[in-house]
Scaffold this active site. Sequence first.
Site, PDB file in Angstrom:
ATOM      1  N   CYS A  84       0.807  -1.221   0.000  1.00 13.46           N
ATOM      2  CA  CYS A  84       0.000   0.000   0.000  1.00 13.46           C
ATOM      3  C   CYS A  84       0.841   1.273   0.000  1.00 13.46           C
ATOM      4  CB  CYS A  84      -0.979  -0.011   1.168  1.00 13.46           C
ATOM      5  SG  CYS A  84      -0.210   0.079   2.811  1.00 13.46           S
ATOM      6  N   HIS A 100      -2.636   1.303   6.930  1.00 13.31           N
ATOM      7  CA  HIS A 100      -2.985   1.217   5.515  1.00 13.31           C
ATOM      8  C   HIS A 100      -3.134   2.622   4.938  1.00 13.31           C
ATOM      9  CE1 HIS A 100      -4.307  -0.857   1.919  1.00 13.31           C
ATOM     10  NE2 HIS A 100      -5.328  -0.025   1.814  1.00 13.31           N
ATOM     11  N   HIS A 157      -5.685   2.011  -4.342  1.00 12.68           N
ATOM     12  CA  HIS A 157      -4.812   1.448  -3.308  1.00 12.68           C
ATOM     13  C   HIS A 157      -4.446   0.007  -3.639  1.00 12.68           C
ATOM     14  CE1 HIS A 157      -7.952  -0.854  -0.681  1.00 12.68           C
ATOM     15  NE2 HIS A 157      -8.430  -0.722  -1.895  1.00 12.68           N
TER      16      HIS A 157
END
Length: 363
Positions: free
Chosen positions: A277, A325, A337
């Site tokens: 990520c 994240h 993402h």
Amino acid sequence: MGSGKRGLLTAALTVICAVTVLSAPGTAFAAPAPTPTPTPTTTAGGTPTPAPDKDLQEVRDRLDKLYHDAAVATDAYNAAEEKAKKQSAEIVALAEKIVQGQQRLDKLKNQAGAAARDQYRTGGLSSTAQFLLSDDPGRFLDGAGRVLQGQQAATKLMSEMARTQKELRRYADDAADRWEKLDANRKAKAAAKKKIRKQIDAAEKLESRLEKKEKERLAQLEREAAEKAQTAWLDTGVLKDIDGKASAQGKKAVKYATAQLGKPYVWGAEGPDSFDCSGLTSQAWAAAGHPVPRTSQEQWKQLRRVDVEDMRPGDLVIYFDDASHVGMYIGDGSIVHAPRPGRTVTIAGAGSMPILGVVRPDA
């Protein structure tokens, strides 16, 4: 070559050669602990029937926990990797300074030796004695200034030698300190890698025990949960207030990130064929000409925070309480993402996960 010089040069060369070894991650893995899975029931004909949604929801919760823990460990791995790279460069720079300092010290020693030899040729007499014994006192007096200059030069030479030796000791101490930190980060990387592999292996093992229909239903439950969260977020009316226009660099970052759609998530990866990520977001902004921290946690700590209502395309949306994240806002309530292992870079609702906050790289 003296033993002291050989020692410093050997240490410097050893440092340069060994840095790449210490910066390599560990390879030891731990076997994942067995994870309980729902037991399918069977029909009268003996055909397995899918587990009920309640059991699948428990599986989904368990998978979310495993992948979340893997994401946290991935951030720790990436942080240790960044530190190791920096420390490796510092050690190499110090090693080069040690070599250069030793060369300078050798030159100073040669100059000091030449001065000593010159003194030997004059018999080591004092300037007063040389004056009294000189056949030409007038000529001696003409050179007295040069004698004084020579004495001052010798004093300066000895002072510079002492300063150079002190610098070499400091460089050696600094290199030793950074060596210890590099070794500690190598161990931190190995531990993080071990934890990542353990969590992912456990998640994959859990998913492998599901029937095909159960996997399909599980994927459906995940989509429904994401859609529910996104709808609840949009129902707050937040999108009405989000009308920021992307900066020139933000547009470049979004263009880079969206060009990676479909590429697989791989922990620790930062392109060009796979990403995690923060690898995606950091590389996108690097491509835009504005480097940002490598990990989602450092992006949250170091970049300027903006209100959700003020975010614009290119901003980074940080998720979960531990900032484990990150996605990039691309407009219209969506992010791009890299979700987790087993998934690919994709577009999702910005509110489909719990938002911790928003940061702006080019504030």
